[in-house]
Motif scaffolding. Structure first.
Motif, PDB file in Angstrom:
ATOM      1  N   GLN A 108       6.443 -21.392 -13.674  1.00 55.60           N
ATOM      2  CA  GLN A 108       5.387 -21.044 -12.715  1.00 55.60           C
ATOM      3  C   GLN A 108       5.800 -19.855 -11.850  1.00 55.60           C
ATOM      4  OE1 GLN A 108       4.712 -23.517  -9.105  1.00 55.60           O
ATOM      5  NE2 GLN A 108       2.642 -23.844  -9.946  1.00 55.60           N
ATOM      6  N   ARG A 109       7.025 -19.876 -11.348  1.00 50.37           N
ATOM      7  CA  ARG A 109       7.482 -18.792 -10.471  1.00 50.37           C
ATOM      8  C   ARG A 109       7.703 -17.495 -11.243  1.00 50.37           C
ATOM      9  NH1 ARG A 109      11.488 -21.946  -6.123  1.00 50.37           N
ATOM     10  NH2 ARG A 109       9.746 -22.939  -4.997  1.00 50.37           N
ATOM     11  N   LEU A 110       8.144 -17.599 -12.479  1.00 46.98           N
ATOM     12  CA  LEU A 110       8.275 -16.406 -13.304  1.00 46.98           C
ATOM     13  C   LEU A 110       6.915 -15.762 -13.521  1.00 46.98           C
ATOM     14  CD1 LEU A 110       9.820 -14.448 -15.157  1.00 46.98           C
ATOM     15  CD2 LEU A 110       9.544 -16.130 -17.013  1.00 46.98           C
ATOM     16  N   GLN A 111       5.906 -16.569 -13.810  1.00 45.95           N
ATOM     17  CA  GLN A 111       4.564 -16.032 -14.033  1.00 45.95           C
ATOM     18  C   GLN A 111       4.008 -15.388 -12.768  1.00 45.95           C
ATOM     19  OE1 GLN A 111       2.539 -19.518 -15.563  1.00 45.95           O
ATOM     20  NE2 GLN A 111       3.143 -19.095 -17.672  1.00 45.95           N
ATOM     21  N   ARG A 112       4.256 -15.984 -11.610  1.00 43.92           N
ATOM     22  CA  ARG A 112       3.806 -15.388 -10.349  1.00 43.92           C
ATOM     23  C   ARG A 112       4.466 -14.030 -10.126  1.00 43.92           C
ATOM     24  NH1 ARG A 112       4.357 -20.517  -6.204  1.00 43.92           N
ATOM     25  NH2 ARG A 112       2.551 -21.721  -6.926  1.00 43.92           N
ATOM     26  N   LEU A 113       5.752 -13.968 -10.412  1.00 46.07           N
ATOM     27  CA  LEU A 113       6.457 -12.703 -10.255  1.00 46.07           C
ATOM     28  C   LEU A 113       5.902 -11.660 -11.216  1.00 46.07           C
ATOM     29  CD1 LEU A 113       8.694 -10.875  -9.192  1.00 46.07           C
ATOM     30  CD2 LEU A 113      10.282 -12.008 -10.777  1.00 46.07           C
ATOM     31  N   GLN A 114       5.656 -12.053 -12.452  1.00 47.38           N
ATOM     32  CA  GLN A 114       5.119 -11.110 -13.435  1.00 47.38           C
ATOM     33  C   GLN A 114       3.727 -10.629 -13.043  1.00 47.38           C
ATOM     34  OE1 GLN A 114       5.760 -13.658 -16.865  1.00 47.38           O
ATOM     35  NE2 GLN A 114       7.487 -12.400 -17.547  1.00 47.38           N
ATOM     36  N   GLU A 115       2.954 -11.492 -12.401  1.00 49.69           N
ATOM     37  CA  GLU A 115       1.642 -11.070 -11.891  1.00 49.69           C
ATOM     38  C   GLU A 115       1.809 -10.001 -10.817  1.00 49.69           C
ATOM     39  OE1 GLU A 115      -0.208 -14.651 -10.574  1.00 49.69           O
ATOM     40  OE2 GLU A 115      -0.586 -15.399 -12.616  1.00 49.69           O
ATOM     41  N   ARG A 116       2.825 -10.133  -9.980  1.00 48.52           N
ATOM     42  CA  ARG A 116       3.097  -9.121  -8.961  1.00 48.52           C
ATOM     43  C   ARG A 116       3.412  -7.767  -9.611  1.00 48.52           C
ATOM     44  NH1 ARG A 116       7.870 -11.017  -5.262  1.00 48.52           N
ATOM     45  NH2 ARG A 116       7.503  -8.919  -4.404  1.00 48.52           N
ATOM     46  N   LEU A 117       4.108  -7.797 -10.715  1.00 46.59           N
ATOM     47  CA  LEU A 117       4.517  -6.554 -11.379  1.00 46.59           C
ATOM     48  C   LEU A 117       3.324  -5.795 -11.951  1.00 46.59           C
ATOM     49  CD1 LEU A 117       7.695  -7.697 -13.363  1.00 46.59           C
ATOM     50  CD2 LEU A 117       7.498  -6.992 -10.974  1.00 46.59           C
ATOM     51  N   GLN A 118       2.200  -6.472 -12.141  1.00 50.14           N
ATOM     52  CA  GLN A 118       1.028  -5.849 -12.740  1.00 50.14           C
ATOM     53  C   GLN A 118       0.112  -5.178 -11.716  1.00 50.14           C
ATOM     54  OE1 GLN A 118       0.862  -5.634 -16.060  1.00 50.14           O
ATOM     55  NE2 GLN A 118       2.817  -6.753 -16.041  1.00 50.14           N
ATOM     56  N   VAL A 119       0.423  -5.321 -10.435  1.00 52.15           N
ATOM     57  CA  VAL A 119      -0.449  -4.780  -9.387  1.00 52.15           C
ATOM     58  C   VAL A 119      -0.079  -3.329  -9.098  1.00 52.15           C
ATOM     59  CG1 VAL A 119      -1.242  -5.012  -7.011  1.00 52.15           C
ATOM     60  CG2 VAL A 119      -0.712  -7.062  -8.353  1.00 52.15           C
ATOM     61  N   PRO A 120      -0.966  -2.385  -9.382  1.00 54.35           N
ATOM     62  CA  PRO A 120      -0.667  -0.983  -9.054  1.00 54.35           C
ATOM     63  C   PRO A 120      -0.828  -0.743  -7.559  1.00 54.35           C
ATOM     64  CG  PRO A 120      -2.881  -1.153  -9.931  1.00 54.35           C
ATOM     65  CD  PRO A 120      -2.293  -2.536 -10.016  1.00 54.35           C
ATOM     66  N   PHE A 121      -0.146   0.276  -7.062  1.00 55.59           N
ATOM     67  CA  PHE A 121      -0.387   0.653  -5.670  1.00 55.59           C
ATOM     68  C   PHE A 121      -1.709   1.394  -5.599  1.00 55.59           C
ATOM     69  CE2 PHE A 121      -0.275   3.582  -2.099  1.00 55.59           C
ATOM     70  CZ  PHE A 121       0.022   2.693  -1.062  1.00 55.59           C
ATOM     71  N   ASP A 122      -2.574   0.948  -4.692  1.00 55.49           N
ATOM     72  CA  ASP A 122      -3.905   1.535  -4.549  1.00 55.49           C
ATOM     73  C   ASP A 122      -4.053   2.029  -3.114  1.00 55.49           C
ATOM     74  OD1 ASP A 122      -6.570   2.204  -4.364  1.00 55.49           O
ATOM     75  OD2 ASP A 122      -7.312   0.361  -5.296  1.00 55.49           O
ATOM     76  N   GLU A 123      -4.011   3.341  -2.939  1.00 54.65           N
ATOM     77  CA  GLU A 123      -4.054   3.904  -1.587  1.00 54.65           C
ATOM     78  C   GLU A 123      -5.400   3.714  -0.907  1.00 54.65           C
ATOM     79  OE1 GLU A 123      -3.628   8.213  -1.511  1.00 54.65           O
ATOM     80  OE2 GLU A 123      -4.101   8.258  -3.653  1.00 54.65           O
ATOM     81  N   THR A 124      -6.416   3.212  -1.642  1.00 53.16           N
ATOM     82  CA  THR A 124      -7.728   2.960  -1.026  1.00 53.16           C
ATOM     83  C   THR A 124      -7.852   1.518  -0.523  1.00 53.16           C
ATOM     84  OG1 THR A 124      -8.825   2.264  -3.080  1.00 53.16           O
ATOM     85  CG2 THR A 124      -8.741   4.637  -2.610  1.00 53.16           C
TER      86      THR A 124
END
Length: 240
Positions: free
Chosen positions: A41-57
């Motif tokens: 579960q925690r590995l999947q949560r971390l991997q979800e974080r890795l998929q979030v691009p930085f969005d300056e808007t």
């Protein structure tokens, strides 16, 4: 401040330059390693974080960026999210969002966690305090993004499950502490800076410094008596 600002030279390809040439030691025997449900579960949560691009808007991403600035320079007013001031933290230009493109929002989260959790260590590295320093120092913020890159690759986090021993051992630590990745980031940043000083490195040797840091960290993650992220020998660097 001058030391950090002086670091802003060199090619914009500096971010992630090491990693196109760095092979991960993957082994399919680790694919079916029996993780427990909490670890998965925690590995999947971390991997979800890795998929979030930085969005300056995005307002929340903007607020995180402002928070990072005021964690670094609490008494200096940030004039704008796009400003020459960012170079004082070691970004490559006046708009940090261009540097985040290679690694996404998690690299900002890592820097912000470092600043909030270990502020003395964060500021010591930011302002290059202690040790005999090179004339041209590594840029702090961009170096931080490279550390995030290194950890993701070293731990094989873009795979469904890590296929390398450091990655497998890390998931065990993640089961004990959901902040293990962020704490490991802070440890790795400290290790990198210590190695920089030990090697009397200069700006153009940063990739070699990061390579040696990765080797050291892989070795620590392989120790049998490491059961929590705080058991890593290099964890003590955060409190020097």
């Amino acid at each position: 401040m001058a030391v950090v600002a002086n670091a802003m030279v060199g090619p914009r390809s500096w971010i992630g330059g090491l990693f196109n040439r760095s092979a991960n030691r993957r082994n399919d025997k680790y694919v079916d390693y029996p993780y427990n449900p909490l670890q998965v579960q925690r590995l999947q949560r971390l991997q979800e974080r890795l998929q979030v691009p930085f969005d300056e808007t995005r307002p929340d991403h903007q607020e995180s960026l402002r928070s990072l600035w005021y964690s670094a320079f609490p008494n200096v007013v940030l004039t704008a999210l796009i400003s020459e001031q960012w170079k004082d933290m070691g970004w490559q230009g006046h708009n940090p969002s261009t540097d985040f493109r290679g690694c996404g929002y998690v690299s900002l989260e890592n820097l912000l966690f470092f600043a909030r959790t270990y502020p003395k260590s964060f500021h010591r590295l930011l302002f290059k305090e202690g040790g005999k320093r090179a004339t041209w120092e590594y840029p702090f913020a961009v170096a931080g993004i490279n550390v995030t890159f290194m950890l993701i690759q070293m731990l094989d986090l873009y795979s469904v499950k890590p296929r390398c021993l450091p990655g497998v051992n890390f998931v065990k630590l993640l089961g004990e502490d959901e902040e293990a990745f962020d704490v490991l980031y802070c440890i790795a940043f400290e290790m990198m800076d210590a190695q920089w000083l030990a090697m009397h490195a200069s700006y153009m040797e940063f990739n070699e410094v990061l390579r040696v840091t990765r080797t050291q960290l892989e070795r620590e993650l392989s120790l049998e008596d490491v059961h929590r992220i705080r058991d890593l020998p290099a964890y003590n660097l955060l409190y020097q």
